[in-house]
Design a protein around this motif. Structure first.
Motif, mmCIF file in Angstrom:
data_model
loop_
_atom_site.group_PDB
_atom_site.id
_atom_site.type_symbol
_atom_site.label_atom_id
_atom_site.label_comp_id
_atom_site.label_asym_id
_atom_site.label_seq_id
_atom_site.Cartn_x
_atom_site.Cartn_y
_atom_site.Cartn_z
ATOM 1 N N ILE A 174 6.766 -58.786 88.772
ATOM 2 C CA ILE A 174 6.648 -59.982 89.622
ATOM 3 C C ILE A 174 5.214 -60.031 90.098
ATOM 4 N N GLU A 175 4.589 -61.206 89.955
ATOM 5 C CA GLU A 175 3.166 -61.241 90.268
ATOM 6 C C GLU A 175 2.748 -62.507 90.962
ATOM 7 N N GLU A 176 1.533 -62.464 91.430
ATOM 8 C CA GLU A 176 0.856 -63.560 92.083
ATOM 9 C C GLU A 176 0.679 -64.704 91.089
ATOM 10 N N PHE A 177 0.826 -65.949 91.557
ATOM 11 C CA PHE A 177 0.621 -67.125 90.710
ATOM 12 C C PHE A 177 -0.874 -67.371 90.541
ATOM 13 N N LEU A 178 -1.287 -67.594 89.289
ATOM 14 C CA LEU A 178 -2.697 -67.866 89.001
ATOM 15 C C LEU A 178 -2.870 -69.352 88.722
ATOM 16 N N ASP A 179 -3.809 -69.983 89.436
ATOM 17 C CA ASP A 179 -4.090 -71.393 89.142
ATOM 18 C C ASP A 179 -5.221 -71.458 88.112
ATOM 19 N N PRO A 181 -7.164 -73.456 84.481
ATOM 20 C CA PRO A 181 -6.860 -73.611 83.068
ATOM 21 C C PRO A 181 -6.763 -72.271 82.333
ATOM 22 N N GLU A 182 -5.969 -72.285 81.268
ATOM 23 C CA GLU A 182 -5.775 -71.061 80.473
ATOM 24 C C GLU A 182 -6.656 -71.074 79.232
ATOM 25 N N VAL A 183 -7.114 -69.890 78.871
ATOM 26 C CA VAL A 183 -7.939 -69.702 77.676
ATOM 27 C C VAL A 183 -7.361 -68.541 76.875
ATOM 28 N N PHE A 203 -0.941 -74.881 74.043
ATOM 29 C CA PHE A 203 -0.094 -75.722 74.900
ATOM 30 C C PHE A 203 1.299 -75.115 74.912
ATOM 31 N N LYS A 204 1.662 -74.466 76.019
ATOM 32 C CA LYS A 204 2.897 -73.679 76.053
ATOM 33 C C LYS A 204 4.156 -74.511 76.293
ATOM 34 N N ARG A 205 4.013 -75.600 77.064
ATOM 35 C CA ARG A 205 5.217 -76.367 77.411
ATOM 36 C C ARG A 205 5.651 -77.278 76.257
ATOM 37 N N ILE A 272 -3.916 -63.063 82.239
ATOM 38 C CA ILE A 272 -2.493 -63.403 82.392
ATOM 39 C C ILE A 272 -1.655 -62.427 81.591
ATOM 40 N N GLU A 273 -2.110 -62.129 80.394
ATOM 41 C CA GLU A 273 -1.364 -61.209 79.548
ATOM 42 C C GLU A 273 -2.260 -60.719 78.416
ATOM 43 N N PHE A 274 -1.884 -59.560 77.876
ATOM 44 C CA PHE A 274 -2.450 -59.098 76.613
ATOM 45 C C PHE A 274 -1.379 -59.255 75.549
HETATM 46 P P1 AMP Z 1 2.931 -64.756 79.263
HETATM 47 O O1 AMP Z 1 4.086 -64.485 78.342
HETATM 48 O O2 AMP Z 1 2.627 -63.643 80.197
HETATM 49 O O3 AMP Z 1 1.747 -65.336 78.531
HETATM 50 O O4 AMP Z 1 3.338 -66.004 80.125
HETATM 51 C C1 AMP Z 1 3.648 -67.244 79.519
HETATM 52 C C2 AMP Z 1 3.001 -68.353 80.292
HETATM 53 O O5 AMP Z 1 3.430 -68.322 81.655
HETATM 54 C C3 AMP Z 1 1.484 -68.233 80.377
HETATM 55 O O6 AMP Z 1 0.831 -68.769 79.276
HETATM 56 C C4 AMP Z 1 1.206 -69.021 81.616
HETATM 57 O O7 AMP Z 1 1.242 -70.421 81.344
HETATM 58 C C5 AMP Z 1 2.365 -68.708 82.498
HETATM 59 N N1 AMP Z 1 2.027 -67.595 83.402
HETATM 60 C C6 AMP Z 1 2.197 -66.280 83.189
HETATM 61 N N2 AMP Z 1 1.767 -65.545 84.227
HETATM 62 C C7 AMP Z 1 1.317 -66.420 85.145
HETATM 63 C C8 AMP Z 1 0.759 -66.281 86.456
HETATM 64 N N3 AMP Z 1 0.591 -65.101 87.042
HETATM 65 N N4 AMP Z 1 0.409 -67.412 87.110
HETATM 66 C C9 AMP Z 1 0.578 -68.626 86.543
HETATM 67 N N5 AMP Z 1 1.112 -68.823 85.319
HETATM 68 C C10 AMP Z 1 1.485 -67.737 84.628
#
Ligand code: AMP
Ligand code: GLY
Length: 415
Positions: A174-179, A181-183, A203-205, A272-274
């Motif tokens: 469980i983590e902090e929300f990140l605002d 744009p994503e790269v 574009f994830k959605r 956000i993730e590796f």
């Molecule tokens: P992940 O599988 O970790 O890439 O998460 C899928 C998507 O969820 C990411 O591409 C982001 O759009 C969103 N996401 C994941 N972690 C966060 C976060 N800490 N804050 C905001 N959005 C997140």
């Protein structure tokens, strides 16, 4: 050079296609592959999760290089099995692939390496989850610790929904929300030397305007006109190199593709993730622009000689990829609808992901069925090429987003 690519999705089709275009590559094999890879490579119907079977096939084919595409075989140790058979393999070991296989492990390594990422808690019980939700304000971010094929993350304003997702998983982060744009920034590495690819955005959605549930990715583009010019260097210096150094110090060096999923927040860049592999559909657009010979680059990375390659070379211009998904994706995709494709051109082509051949007809056989890639002098041109090609595909029950790279193309024209 003979190359065996492991996997069957859009990423593997795009990888095999670019490897096949490398003049140093004579033959490309794909296991198991798809109808798209069958047009220029030899497909082999084996289980990509079976390391012994992949290694045996590589030996039988006399492969000089094996490239493991998806995360599941990497986490299952397929790259280790191939290397144990004495064949160069692009893809991290089972232990190093835990950077993707366990979000808690990735957080631990980032913490040790001083890599900027969202503050987080690892939770095993409902009480721990409730306490973590109290600690970080909504929106809540709850991630299944293990591999979940893009469906493990729940973002919600509702505490009950967050708690329910946590309850359905063994262990969550469980983590902090990140605002911001994503790269997606991909780093090719032999464990020591690291080469950054161009930044891309996914574009994830599922729906236009970023509405609806998360998916594996509905489209992508590169380059990013709005991103800082030095983003690749920033990511190398603050994220990739410290992580690689820490992985080596832990005795689990990471060699392969380190996928850095980033948010450019108001407080700076955050991971956000590796992932431990090329991203899909970003790979489809990046490989449309890569000018360096991919087979030779991946072979150098797999044999500890990446320093000899120098920087990657890129074509001018832009690429846009639009995913065509089967009706019902991501919840319940319907399979079996027939598809007719136009001829590929130099400006636009189709990458197969979830397709099959039944009774000599191409049919949909997965959630994400195709990615249409367009290339042009600008994002607007690449977008136009991709969407024009897509209009010529006959697949009435398929659907796609109409706004891939639309905002970025506007920004580009205003620069
Ligand atoms: P992940 O599988 O970790 O890439 O998460 C899928 C998507 O969820 C990411 O591409 C982001 O759009 C969103 N996401 C994941 N972690 C966060 C976060 N800490 N804050 C905001 N959005 C997140
Ligand atoms: N495009 C997102 C991923 O490959 O995970």
């Amino acid at each position: 050079m003979t190359v065996l690519v492991v996997g069957s999705g859009g990423r593997e089709h795009a990888l095999a296609r670019a490897i096949n275009a490398d003049p140093a590559v004579t033959t490309v094999h794909v296991a198991p592959g798809n109808p798209g890879t069958a047009t220029f490579a030899t497909n082999h119907a084996i289980d990509p999760l079976d390391g012994d079977a992949v290694a045996a096939l590589a030996v039988e084919l006399g492969a000089d290089l094996v490239v493991v595409g998806p995360e599941a075989p990497l986490v299952a140790g397929v790259a280790d099995a191939v290397r144990a058979a004495g064949i160069a393999c692009f893809g991290p070991s089972r232990e190093a692939a835990q950077l993707e296989g366990s979000k808690a492990f990735a957080k631990q390594v980032m913490d040790e390496a001083g890599v900027p990422t969202a503050a987080s808690r690892v939770c095993r019980t409902p009480d721990e989850a409730a306490a973590a939700l109290d600690e970080f304000a909504a929106p809540h971010v709850v991630k299944d610790d293990g591999l979940a094929a893009g469906k493990g993350v729940v973002l919600t304003l509702e505490r009950e929904v967050a708690l329910a997702h946590a309850a359905g998983c063994d262990q969550v982060v469980i983590e902090e929300f990140l605002d911001g744009p994503e790269v997606s920034l991909f780093v090719i590495t032999d464990g020591t030397t690291a080469l950054a690819m161009q930044p891309a955005q996914d574009f994830k959605r599922v729906g236009d305007g970023d509405l609806g549930p998360n998916t594996g990715g509905m489209g992508a583009y590169s380059p990013l006109p709005w991103a800082p010019d030095d983003i690749a260097d920033q990511v190398l210096n603050t994220v990739a190199l410290p992580t690689l150094q820490r992985m080596a110090e832990r005795g689990t060096p990471f060699a392969g593709l380190l996928y850095c999923g980033l948010a450019l927040t108001s407080k700076g860049l955050r991971v956000i993730e590796f992932n431990a592999r090329f991203g899909d559909p970003e790979t489809q657009v990046l490989l449309a622009l890569l000018d360096s010979p991919l087979g030779q680059v991946l072979h150098a990375a797999a044999t500890g000689r990446l320093a000899e390659i120098g920087d990657l070379r890129w074509r001018d211009g832009a690429a846009v990829g639009v995913v065509v998904a089967a009706e019902g994706y991501p919840d319940k995709p319907t399979n079996g609808a027939s598809i007719v494709l136009p001829e590929d051109t130099d400006r636009a082509w189709t990458i197969h992901a979830g397709t099959a051949v039944a009774d000599q007809t191409l049919v949909a056989a997965g959630g994400r069925v195709l990615t249409v890639v367009g290339r042009g002098d600008s994002l607007a041109g690449a977008r136009a090429a991709a969407y024009a090609h897509l209009e010529r595909i006959e697949f009435p029950s398929g659907f796609h987003r109409r706004d891939i790279a639309a905002v970025a193309a506007e920004q580009e024209s205003n620069r």
